[in-house]
Design an enzyme around this catalytic site. Sequence first.
Site, PDB file in Angstrom:
ATOM      1  N   HIS A   7      -9.638   0.662   4.825  1.00  0.00           N
ATOM      2  CA  HIS A   7      -8.432   1.041   5.412  1.00  0.00           C
ATOM      3  C   HIS A   7      -8.457   2.166   6.692  1.00  0.00           C
ATOM      4  O   HIS A   7      -9.260   2.775   6.518  1.00  0.00           O
ATOM      5  CB  HIS A   7      -7.447   1.785   4.435  1.00  0.00           C
ATOM      6  CG  HIS A   7      -5.884   1.626   5.143  1.00  0.00           C
ATOM      7  ND1 HIS A   7      -5.389   2.506   6.059  1.00  0.00           N
ATOM      8  CD2 HIS A   7      -4.910   0.926   4.800  1.00  0.00           C
ATOM      9  CE1 HIS A   7      -4.337   2.283   6.168  1.00  0.00           C
ATOM     10  NE2 HIS A   7      -3.718   1.179   5.544  1.00  0.00           N
ATOM     11  N   GLU A  56      -5.499  -5.437  10.510  1.00  0.00           N
ATOM     12  CA  GLU A  56      -4.377  -4.115  10.678  1.00  0.00           C
ATOM     13  C   GLU A  56      -4.762  -3.479  12.155  1.00  0.00           C
ATOM     14  O   GLU A  56      -5.464  -2.704  12.009  1.00  0.00           O
ATOM     15  CB  GLU A  56      -4.498  -3.186   9.614  1.00  0.00           C
ATOM     16  CG  GLU A  56      -4.091  -3.628   8.281  1.00  0.00           C
ATOM     17  CD  GLU A  56      -3.506  -2.872   7.350  1.00  0.00           C
ATOM     18  OE1 GLU A  56      -2.507  -2.900   6.913  1.00  0.00           O
ATOM     19  OE2 GLU A  56      -4.289  -1.832   7.187  1.00  0.00           O
ATOM     20  N   SER A  69       3.354  -2.387  10.446  1.00  0.00           N
ATOM     21  CA  SER A  69       4.738  -2.257  10.329  1.00  0.00           C
ATOM     22  C   SER A  69       5.497  -3.555  10.342  1.00  0.00           C
ATOM     23  O   SER A  69       6.231  -3.910  10.850  1.00  0.00           O
ATOM     24  CB  SER A  69       5.069  -1.737  12.165  1.00  0.00           C
ATOM     25  OG  SER A  69       4.677  -0.354  12.328  1.00  0.00           O
ATOM     26  N   LYS A 112       0.036   4.171  -0.391  1.00  0.00           N
ATOM     27  CA  LYS A 112      -0.561   5.473   0.212  1.00  0.00           C
ATOM     28  C   LYS A 112      -0.486   6.585  -0.751  1.00  0.00           C
ATOM     29  O   LYS A 112      -0.332   6.438  -1.945  1.00  0.00           O
ATOM     30  CB  LYS A 112       0.069   5.830   1.613  1.00  0.00           C
ATOM     31  CG  LYS A 112      -0.145   4.272   2.513  1.00  0.00           C
ATOM     32  CD  LYS A 112       0.106   4.806   3.933  1.00  0.00           C
ATOM     33  CE  LYS A 112       0.352   3.652   4.804  1.00  0.00           C
ATOM     34  NZ  LYS A 112       0.141   3.737   6.126  1.00  0.00           N
ATOM     35  N   GLY A 170       2.318   2.177  10.613  1.00  0.00           N
ATOM     36  CA  GLY A 170       3.045   3.199  10.582  1.00  0.00           C
ATOM     37  C   GLY A 170       3.870   3.707  11.892  1.00  0.00           C
ATOM     38  O   GLY A 170       4.517   4.715  12.057  1.00  0.00           O
ATOM     39  N   GLU A 173      -6.965   4.485   7.580  1.00  0.00           N
ATOM     40  CA  GLU A 173      -6.821   5.825   7.434  1.00  0.00           C
ATOM     41  C   GLU A 173      -8.118   6.343   6.831  1.00  0.00           C
ATOM     42  O   GLU A 173      -8.608   7.446   7.143  1.00  0.00           O
ATOM     43  CB  GLU A 173      -5.592   6.089   6.654  1.00  0.00           C
ATOM     44  CG  GLU A 173      -4.312   5.825   7.457  1.00  0.00           C
ATOM     45  CD  GLU A 173      -3.351   5.366   6.584  1.00  0.00           C
ATOM     46  OE1 GLU A 173      -3.192   5.411   5.342  1.00  0.00           O
ATOM     47  OE2 GLU A 173      -2.206   4.986   7.090  1.00  0.00           O
ATOM     48  N   ASN A 221       0.907  -1.242  -0.020  1.00  0.00           N
ATOM     49  CA  ASN A 221      -0.068  -0.012   0.038  1.00  0.00           C
ATOM     50  C   ASN A 221       1.045   1.369   0.051  1.00  0.00           C
ATOM     51  O   ASN A 221       1.463   1.617   1.082  1.00  0.00           O
ATOM     52  CB  ASN A 221      -0.829  -0.019   1.140  1.00  0.00           C
ATOM     53  CG  ASN A 221      -1.741   1.149   1.299  1.00  0.00           C
ATOM     54  OD1 ASN A 221      -1.646   2.056   0.378  1.00  0.00           O
ATOM     55  ND2 ASN A 221      -2.182   1.342   2.657  1.00  0.00           N
TER      56      ASN A 221
HETATM   57  C1  PEP Z   1      -0.675   0.067   5.889  1.00  0.00           C
HETATM   58  O1  PEP Z   1      -0.448   1.196   5.297  1.00  0.00           O
HETATM   59  O2  PEP Z   1      -1.901  -0.602   5.816  1.00  0.00           O
HETATM   60  C2  PEP Z   1       0.360  -0.260   6.620  1.00  0.00           C
HETATM   61  C3  PEP Z   1       0.266  -1.565   7.314  1.00  0.00           C
HETATM   62  O3  PEP Z   1       1.395   0.599   6.937  1.00  0.00           O
HETATM   63  P1  PEP Z   1       2.766   0.068   7.728  1.00  0.00           P
HETATM   64  O4  PEP Z   1       3.295  -1.237   7.027  1.00  0.00           O
HETATM   65  O5  PEP Z   1       3.702   1.360   7.111  1.00  0.00           O
HETATM   66  O6  PEP Z   1       2.546  -0.004   9.048  1.00  0.00           O
END
Ligand code: PEP
Length: 253
Positions: A96, A168, A213, A11, A174, A98, A9
């Site tokens: 997601h 997630e 992460s 983003k 992040g 976000e 992803n």
């Molecule tokens: C994500 O954007 O879905 C995500 C898991 O980001 P990160 O791997 O940076 O934590």
Amino acid sequence: MRSYLVAGNWKMNGSLAANAALVDAIAAGVSIAPKVEMLVCPSSPYLDSVGRRIAQTGIFLGAQDLCEQPVQGAFTGEVHSSMLIDLGCRYVLVGHSERRALYGESDALVAEKFAAAQAGKLIPILCIGETLDERESGQTEAVLSRQLLAILDRNGIAAFANAVVAYEPVWAIGTGRTATVEQAQSAHAYIRSELAKNDAKIADLVRLLYGGSVKADNAASLFSCEDVDGGLIGGASLKATEFLAIYAAALAA
Ligand code: PEP
């Protein structure tokens, strides 16, 4: 037997030049292997250019979001499923964290987006997960159940035969703070058991990704979990060597 999916992803990052360099570097390390599907999800304006670049590489294309409306029309700024198909997308992220937290997407709206994706022949990657407060107050499973139920009520269990679920935990996205192997496996087993209440076979076959992460140095242990079938990768998918190391961990799992 479930295959692995390693999904990047990106983003709201990138440019024509940066994406070309990134995707070429990723493609150089990807082999067409039935065991692992590799997916990149760039920002919408770059779907076309990235899609052209990954043709014949074995890498799939996905979008980060779509409009919930069943037909095209007067919805300024939105992107219809048919447009994503036109550009070669196979997958689309829905819900997601976000989108939920920053753009107010409710469980009901996410369920509509999930439906719109499938109606348009895209495979939705449904993102679910609890916040830190919710985990610390013992509500993790209740949150996962609520988020799944919204999809089940709207779309039915059969919809999960052609969908992916990404667990997630919001506190891991992040932040550099990854769920432990035990936390990830426990949440994934719970998600699978919730789906199994409706249909054991579909629950067994649905791919469950972990996101939050994931890095080259923790991917192998996460992917060794019985109910983890790959990862949804944010930051680490923007670095080809890191992303390819995560892919290698899925191949070796
Ligand atoms: C994500 O954007 O879905 C995500 C898991 O980001 P990160 O791997 O940076 O934590």
